[in-house]
Structure formats: C-alpha cells, structure tokens
Design an enzyme around this catalytic site. Structure first.
Site, mmCIF file in Angstrom:
data_model
loop_
_atom_site.group_PDB
_atom_site.id
_atom_site.type_symbol
_atom_site.label_atom_id
_atom_site.label_comp_id
_atom_site.label_asym_id
_atom_site.label_seq_id
_atom_site.Cartn_x
_atom_site.Cartn_y
_atom_site.Cartn_z
ATOM 1 N N HIS A 53 -20.331 18.078 -7.081
ATOM 2 C CA HIS A 53 -20.467 16.662 -6.763
ATOM 3 C C HIS A 53 -20.660 15.859 -8.043
ATOM 4 O O HIS A 53 -20.889 16.401 -9.127
ATOM 5 C CB HIS A 53 -21.632 16.443 -5.807
ATOM 6 C CG HIS A 53 -21.350 16.919 -4.416
ATOM 7 N ND1 HIS A 53 -22.202 16.695 -3.357
ATOM 8 C CD2 HIS A 53 -20.297 17.614 -3.902
ATOM 9 C CE1 HIS A 53 -21.694 17.219 -2.256
ATOM 10 N NE2 HIS A 53 -20.546 17.794 -2.556
ATOM 11 N N GLU A 55 -23.054 13.965 -9.182
ATOM 12 C CA GLU A 55 -24.323 14.101 -9.888
ATOM 13 C C GLU A 55 -24.348 15.368 -10.744
ATOM 14 O O GLU A 55 -24.851 15.359 -11.879
ATOM 15 C CB GLU A 55 -25.489 14.140 -8.888
ATOM 16 C CG GLU A 55 -25.618 12.886 -8.035
ATOM 17 C CD GLU A 55 -24.879 12.974 -6.714
ATOM 18 O OE1 GLU A 55 -25.423 12.473 -5.708
ATOM 19 O OE2 GLU A 55 -23.765 13.556 -6.680
ATOM 20 N N ALA A 167 13.062 -6.758 9.537
ATOM 21 C CA ALA A 167 14.409 -6.184 9.497
ATOM 22 C C ALA A 167 15.361 -7.159 10.181
ATOM 23 O O ALA A 167 14.941 -8.026 10.958
ATOM 24 C CB ALA A 167 14.456 -4.828 10.207
ATOM 25 N N SER A 173 16.826 -3.001 6.821
ATOM 26 C CA SER A 173 15.617 -3.493 6.151
ATOM 27 C C SER A 173 15.528 -3.076 4.689
ATOM 28 O O SER A 173 14.528 -3.362 4.027
ATOM 29 C CB SER A 173 14.370 -2.979 6.888
ATOM 30 O OG SER A 173 14.311 -1.565 6.855
ATOM 31 N N TRP A 175 16.693 -3.542 0.981
ATOM 32 C CA TRP A 175 15.238 -3.608 0.833
ATOM 33 C C TRP A 175 14.826 -5.062 0.935
ATOM 34 O O TRP A 175 15.427 -5.929 0.261
ATOM 35 C CB TRP A 175 14.780 -3.025 -0.499
ATOM 36 C CG TRP A 175 15.102 -1.576 -0.652
ATOM 37 C CD1 TRP A 175 16.114 -1.037 -1.370
ATOM 38 C CD2 TRP A 175 14.378 -0.473 -0.072
ATOM 39 N NE1 TRP A 175 16.069 0.323 -1.290
ATOM 40 C CE2 TRP A 175 15.006 0.694 -0.503
ATOM 41 C CE3 TRP A 175 13.259 -0.387 0.762
ATOM 42 C CZ2 TRP A 175 14.553 1.954 -0.113
ATOM 43 C CZ3 TRP A 175 12.818 0.868 1.128
ATOM 44 C CH2 TRP A 175 13.462 2.015 0.690
ATOM 45 N N THR A 201 11.248 4.563 14.497
ATOM 46 C CA THR A 201 11.457 4.430 13.055
ATOM 47 C C THR A 201 12.165 5.652 12.499
ATOM 48 O O THR A 201 13.063 5.544 11.654
ATOM 49 C CB THR A 201 10.105 4.223 12.345
ATOM 50 O OG1 THR A 201 9.507 3.023 12.820
ATOM 51 C CG2 THR A 201 10.282 4.137 10.838
ATOM 52 N N GLY A 293 7.227 0.701 13.476
ATOM 53 C CA GLY A 293 7.900 -0.488 13.959
ATOM 54 C C GLY A 293 6.956 -1.423 14.684
ATOM 55 O O GLY A 293 5.757 -1.143 14.879
ATOM 56 N N LEU A 296 4.787 0.003 17.943
ATOM 57 C CA LEU A 296 3.586 0.789 17.676
ATOM 58 C C LEU A 296 2.550 -0.061 16.947
ATOM 59 O O LEU A 296 1.351 0.014 17.252
ATOM 60 C CB LEU A 296 3.931 2.041 16.870
ATOM 61 C CG LEU A 296 2.768 2.984 16.522
ATOM 62 C CD1 LEU A 296 1.984 3.388 17.755
ATOM 63 C CD2 LEU A 296 3.285 4.223 15.787
#
Length: 364
Positions: A53, A55, A167, A173, A175, A201, A293, A296
């Site tokens: 960790h 510490e 899109a 889409s 870019w 998608t 998309g 969702l």
C-alpha cells in the site's frame, strides 16, 4: 484552517495516487507523503492489488534515503487500513515506524478496513480527516460507490454535434469529433474497469472497445447488453480482453472461450439493469464506462443509474433526422420532469469541447 504545507503535501499525495489510475483495480488509488515540516522524507503510491500500500511504499522510500520518520506526519489520501487483507494493516506499519501524526483525505468506507484512525489515536497518534476530501472521492468514485452501495460508478461517454446529434440518420458517426477528443476518450476507457455497450452498437459499428490511443498495462473487461444473445462470433470486440454478454434468454450463439454470459431477465423479458450492475460490482468492477446508443443510454439515465456523463461536443451541426444522445423510454410531458445535470467541468480538447456533468442530487 489547514496549514498551507498540509494542503500542498496532500495535493502531492493525490498526485502520487493518480499514478495508479490504470493499475490499482479493484483496489482504491492511494498516495502517501511522509514529511517533517517542509521536508519530504518519503513518498509512495499503491500500484496493484496484492502489492504494498501507499504508506508502506512511502516508509520504504524514506528508509532507502536514510531518513528518520519518527514523529513525522504521514499525508494519506485514504484512512490507513486496519485489517489483514492481501497485505498487513498499514496502521501497524505506521505505528512501528513511530509516525506522530496522520492527515488523511477521507475515511475508509469499507467496513472491513475501517477504524484505522481510531486505532492510531488509541496509540497516541494525532489523526486529522477531511483535507481535500472531494478530490480524493473523485479519484476513487467507483471504489467508494461499490463499497457504500454495492454498485459500480456508471459513466456514459458520448460524442455529439453542437445540436446534440450522435450520428446521421443512417448511423454514420465516424468521425464527429476530432483526433484529440478520441484520444482523450481512450484515457477514460483506460481508467475504467469495464466498458459497456449494446448489441445495436455492435451490429452497426462493430467496435473493438479496446484502449489503443494511449499506453495502458491492462485492457478493461467488455460487457455487451444483448437481450436475445445475438452477438456475432466474428464481432471485433471479442478479440483480446474478457467479454461478458448479458442476456434475458439463453444465448443462441456459441462464442470463444474468453466470453462469459449472465442471464438477467426482468419481469418484462428485458435485461434487469439494476441486477446487471450489482453483478458487475460483485465482480469487483469499480468504474463502468458506457459507449452505447441512445436507447441504452436513455434506459440507464431514466432509471437513475447514471453517475456521470462524459460528453464531447464538436463544432458542427447535423440537423434532423440525425440520431439523439438519449432515447428516454417515455417522452416528457412537462419541463418539470426534465433530468437536471450539474456541470463538473468544461474544457477544450483540440477543436472540440469536453463536458463532464453529473445528474443533480435528488433524482435517483
């Protein structure tokens, strides 16, 4: 008011913690600075689960430089742990080293590891909590939510035009946003434990959903919401990292060995999104990055399951009938029913803008 030195040294501890942004999952990102006054004696951060960790790393760093840390102050971004997990408790190491004061950004929300402050105070160590807490919580938003609520942090990423279109009507889409924004999006992919998308998608865009634009030591898990189990075995996202397909019925397709399934139907024969998120949290998923998309996205948002929206806006207009960002299950009848957002940041990324926003408190 904390001393200026305290704030500066905690800010440095947070900077160190960010070095583990892509590697600590499922553990929190933690940094530590040990100092006496202005003098830094040792620094460290947690890198991977099962390893030392922050510490411990800071104490090792101080010893390697021959520094005496007795009665020094340890600045830690999370309350030192007080249990035997994969590693021994950090409270014991700090006590054995003779640390005289601990400043922690936040309490540990994990009941199994908490009460480190009480253990230190009982041994005579001065403990202060809450310095730069908001920054510490932002850094570990997913881990904290999983510890407190048994759910991952859900971040929805969207690239859109200035008029909110993702899109063209035919789905094209690539870019909308520029290369700088796309590279920045890969940074957010890399910090996530898993990337979620929908079958629509996948069928339309055939994305890889991998981190490629930046260096990363690991690839996130990929999760596909696929009600009928129609994911093609030739889909590009099946390459590389582990994939989980979430269905509402027994899958109709055979997939490679790196593909697992979860069947989680709701009462209407759709996928139970709450059960899905709970199951992912049980798999130690802290941050879930959504690239899906409008359907969702809208289902998650309307159900109150979205914690953060990562929106890239390009300086262009697509017009109607181009595709929207969120397809809500039911149209809003009144503006009073709109979902309010609270802006966290607005930054230029190349020629585009990156907006980070969160649903305003009280809508969940």
């Amino acid at each position: 008011m904390p001393a200026a030195d305290d704030r500066q040294l905690m800010a440095r501890a947070l900077e160190l913690a960010r070095r583990g942004l892509f590697t600590t999952t499922p553990n929190p990102r933690v940094g530590c600075v040990i100092a006496r006054g202005h003098e830094v004696l040792g620094e460290g951060w947690h890198e991977r689960a099962g390893e030392a960790h922050a510490e411990i790393r800071a104490l090792q760093n101080a010893r390697a430089m021959g520094k005496d840390v007795r009665r020094a102050t340890a600045y830690v971004t999370l309350e030192p742990c007080n249990h035997h997990g994969r590693t021994p408790p950090c409270t014991e190491a700090l006590l054995d080293a003779g640390i005289g004061r601990v400043v922690a950004a936040m309490k540990d929300p994990d009941p199994a590891a908490a009460c480190g402050a009480e253990r230190l105070e009982a041994a005579g160590v001065s403990v202060e909590l809450g310095l730069l807490e908001d920054d510490a919580r932002d850094l570990n938003c997913g881990w904290i939510k999983r510890a407190e609520r048994g759910m991952p942090w859900v971040r929805v990423k969207i690239a859109a035009s200035a008029d909110g279109r993702t899109a063209l009507h035919n789905g094209s889409s690539q870019w909308i946003t520029g290369e700088a924004a796309r590279t920045d999006g890969h940074f957010w992919r890399a910090r996530a434990c898993a990337i979620l998308t929908g079958i629509g998608t996948v069928l339309h865009d055939d994305p890889r959903l991998s981190v490629r634009a930046i260096d990363t030591p690991r690839q996130p898990l990929k999760v596909v919401v696929d009600r009928n189990g129609d994911l093609p075995p030739t889909a590009r996202l099946l390459e590389g990292a582990e994939v989980i397909v979430v269905t509402a019925v027994p899958p109709r397709t055979s997939w490679p060995d790196n593909v697992g399934t979860m069947m989680l139907p709701d009462a209407h024969g759709r996928i139970d999104l709450v059960a899905m998120l709970s199951a992912l949290a049980a798999r130690e998923i802290n941050e879930l990055h959504v690239e899906a998309g409008a359907k969702l996205n809208g289902a998650l948002l309307s159900a109150g399951l979205v914690d953060e929206i990562l929106l890239y806006v390009a300086p262009c207009v697509l017009g109607d009938p181009a595709r929207e960002m969120f397809d809500l299950p039911a149209p809003l009848a009144d503006l009073s029913n709109r979902i309010p957002l609270k802006l966290r940041s607005v930054d230029a990324v190349g020629d585009d803008w990156r907006i980070v926003a969160r649903p305003a408190p009280g809508i969940r």
